[in-house]
Every structure is written in structure tokens, then in C-alpha cells.
Design a protein around this motif. Structure first.
Motif, mmCIF file in Angstrom:
data_model
loop_
_atom_site.group_PDB
_atom_site.id
_atom_site.type_symbol
_atom_site.label_atom_id
_atom_site.label_comp_id
_atom_site.label_asym_id
_atom_site.label_seq_id
_atom_site.Cartn_x
_atom_site.Cartn_y
_atom_site.Cartn_z
ATOM 1 N N THR A 135 0.577 -1.519 -0.140
ATOM 2 C CA THR A 135 0.041 -0.017 0.201
ATOM 3 C C THR A 135 1.385 1.399 0.134
ATOM 4 N N ILE A 150 -2.068 4.463 8.857
ATOM 5 C CA ILE A 150 -1.654 3.056 8.637
ATOM 6 C C ILE A 150 -0.305 3.092 9.436
ATOM 7 N N PHE A 170 -3.966 -1.364 10.080
ATOM 8 C CA PHE A 170 -5.012 0.106 9.367
ATOM 9 C C PHE A 170 -5.818 0.293 10.410
ATOM 10 N N ASN A 190 -3.811 6.573 4.157
ATOM 11 C CA ASN A 190 -4.111 5.266 3.723
ATOM 12 C C ASN A 190 -4.932 6.196 2.006
ATOM 13 N N ASP A 235 -9.777 -2.564 1.540
ATOM 14 C CA ASP A 235 -9.015 -2.451 3.287
ATOM 15 C C ASP A 235 -10.008 -3.324 3.989
#
Length: 337
Positions: A135, A150, A170, A190, A235
Motif C-alpha cells: 500500500t 496506517i 490499519f 491510506n 481494506d
């Protein structure tokens, strides 16, 4: 390990928080928000570093995608069920058509400036060398409550020297106090931008609630797979459950243009802090966003959003921009679109 990089641009959403500019037949990704091209066209141009570019969308938008991104191949998913099913479908289809490759997965409706190609090339290399689900994290510039965050682990590097951080966790959209703490402790935003090999991602998806879709795609029956799963973000379904997520920091500036208040962050403002999109006049106004496809004038106001498109007009305090969702929910699909 393959050197082939394929960009998958997600363009099936609506962007309801930018109502009334964004409607179901004219979603946010087809709008030129401050530029000469639509957000989708700008995204496909940014993906030019990839060997191939696909745009994934829903069937009723395919013709518009081809108009805005004629250089890209178009994939249509059976039905929109958020980013989890969409990215599983894209990974499976691209693997069938291209073979071994690394995917970079890009939203079609974000604002990006800076070294995007460099970051995504690094992210693809980390994904290819480590087999991780990568990510891209953006360093926060403010304690934003509208984004997920994150937490990175200790810095590591691939054998070829590409830096990355294992993901510790997360977190969903925080309140103001948590957002301030996250920024202080080195969390990243994120950005919903990813890199992985199709094999690695599909393996992870097969261990998640998306496993019925993976099985159905393997059996050649995508509609059965979509019928078997609920709408879910990638996610929630995959990134928050996998033990093999990695973060590559962005070297570009980013905004998701998620709501009207973002316009004043990405457009030039006048001396009074007003941001204008389209033909508009501000008189004795401060810190106001005015957006229109006709003409709008505002007088003696401050800290407002005024958006007027077609036969619809929205007025909302700037600090309540996220509440456009309430309007969309209240109007309902039949009246709204």
C-alpha cells in the motif's frame, strides 16, 4: 519475478459527496476538477510508466471510459460491489490476459502532483521482490479525520535496495484527537493505492470473505462469484486481515478530492481564501468554495460551499462538507439520479 507492470485504474464509483456535480450518469471521475482533462484522463496519463493500462468500470460507464481514456483497455465487472470484489476480478482477468506481472491499482478520481511514477515503480518492485501486498502511504499534512491511517513498522529494504515498511496495522477514520496523535507518531494516510502480483493478492483474497468470488472466477463463473459476496472494500476484506502488507511512502502530493472542501486545497484561492470552479463571482466573501457549470454569485458570506450544476444547487457550511452524504441518502437514487 517479472518486470511487466500493469496499471489497473478503478473507475466504477459515483463520488456522491461531490453532488450535484457528480451524479450516477456523470460520476466524479469524468469531471475536470480544476484541470483541462477529466480526473480519469489525468490518472491514465499518470499511469504511462506501466507497460499496459486497464480501466475497470461498470458496464453502463464503459463507453464514457473509452471516450476519456482511449489508450486504455477496458474491463467491466459484473456489478459494482466496492473495491474488494473489483480488485479480485481485475487481478484474475489481467492474469488471464497478460500472465505473470505486477499490478499497480489506482483510484481514478484523486488529485496527484509530484513523482507519482517513481513511487509506483518502487511499490511495484517491492511487491514483485517480496510477494507482499503493498500500500502507498502519504505523509499527513494535517490531522485529517476523513482518511484512514496506517501504522508502519521498522524500515526494511529489498535485495535490490527498495525501501519499505511492514504494516503494523490499519486504522479507520479517527476523531480529531486520534488524528493528531497518529500524525505525531508517524502514521501515514491510506491513499487507496496498491501494488501486488495477481498470485499474491488472489491467495490473500482466497483466505478472506472474498473466497467464494475467487473460487467462482477459477471456475469461469464470475456472476456466481459476485452473487456470493457482499460489497466490501479491499481494506476491510484483505489488507486489514493479511499478515503480509507493506507500505511504500509516497513522494507525491495527494488529495482524494472526496468532498467539496477539498477544492480549496487543490485550486488557487483569492486573497480572501475563496476557491472558484467555473463561472462565479464572489463579493465580500471569505473562505468559500463556489462551483458551477452555469453562473453563481455569492455576496457577504463566509465558510460556505455553494455548488450548482444543472437543475440542482447545494449550500452547506464548509466544515460540514461530509454531510453531503445526508442529502444523497435523503433524496434516494430515484430522485437523485
Amino acid at each position: 519475478m517479472t518486470d511487466t507492470v500493469v496499471a489497473v485504474v478503478l473507475a466504477g464509483g459515483t463520488g456522491t459527496r461531490l453532488y450535484p456535480a457528480s451524479r450516477s450518469d456523470r460520476p466524479k471521475q469524468f469531471l475536470p476538477l480544476g484541470g483541462d482533462q477529466s480526473l480519469l484522463a489525468e490518472t491514465v496519463d499518470r499511469a504511462g510508466f506501466a507497460d499496459e493500462v486497464y480501466v475497470l468500470t461498470r458496464p453502463d460507464l464503459a463507453d464514457q471510459v473509452r471516450e476519456h481514456a482511449p489508450s486504455a483497455a477496458v474491463l467491466t465487472e459484473p456489478e459494482p460491489k466496492d473495491t474488494g470484489p473489483a480488485l479480485v476480478y481485475a487481478a484474475h482477468r489481467v492474469r488471464e490476459q497478460v500472465g505473470d506481472c505486477t499490478l499497480v491499482c489506482l483510484p481514478s478520481d484523486h488529485h496527484v502532483t509530484g513523482d507519482f511514477a517513481g513511487t509506483m515503480t518502487d511499490a511495484a518492485a517491492v511487491a514483485a521482490e517480496t510477494g507482499s501486498l503493498v500500500t502507498v502511504g502519504v505523509e499527513p499534512t494535517r490531522p485529517e479525520t476523513g482518511y484512514g491511517y496506517i501504522k508502519p513498522g521498522e524500515e526494511s529494504a529489498t535485495a535490490s535496495g527498495h525501501a519499505y515498511y511492514p504494516v503494523e496495522r490499519f486504522t479507520e477514520k479517527p476523531d480529531q484527537g486520534a488524528a493528531m496523535r497518529y500524525r505525531h507518531h508517524g502514521y501515514y494516510w491510506n491513499a487507496g493505492t496498491f501494488a501486488w502480483t495477481p498470485d499474491a493478492f488472489l491467495r490473500a483474497a482466497a483466505d478472506s470473505e472474498l473466497s467464494p468470488l475467487v473460487d467462482a472466477l477459477d471456475a469461469g463463473d464470475p456472476q456466481r462469484g459476485f452473487d456470493a459476496v457482499d460489497p466490501v472494500s479491499v481494506d476491510y476484506a484483505v489488507m486489514e486481515t493479511t499478515d503480509d502488507a507493506a507500505l511504500v511512502p509516497a513522494t507525491f502530493e495527494w488529495d482524494d478530492l472526496g468532498a467539496w472542501d477539498a477544492v480549496s486545497r487543490v485550486l488557487d484561492t483569492d486573497d480572501d481564501g475563496n476557491a472558484v470552479l467555473g463561472d462565479a463571482l464572489t463579493v465580500d466573501a471569505e473562505n468559500t468554495v463556489v462551483a458551477t457549470d452555469g453562473h453563481a454569485s455569492v455576496v457577504g458570506v463566509s465558510d460556505l460551499i455553494v455548488a450548482s450544476y444543472g437543475d440542482r444547487t447545494l449550500v452547506v457550511p464548509k466544515d460540514q462538507a461530509q454531510r453531503v452524504r445526508d442529502v444523497v441518502d435523503e433524496l434516494g437514487d430515484d430522485d437523485l439520479f
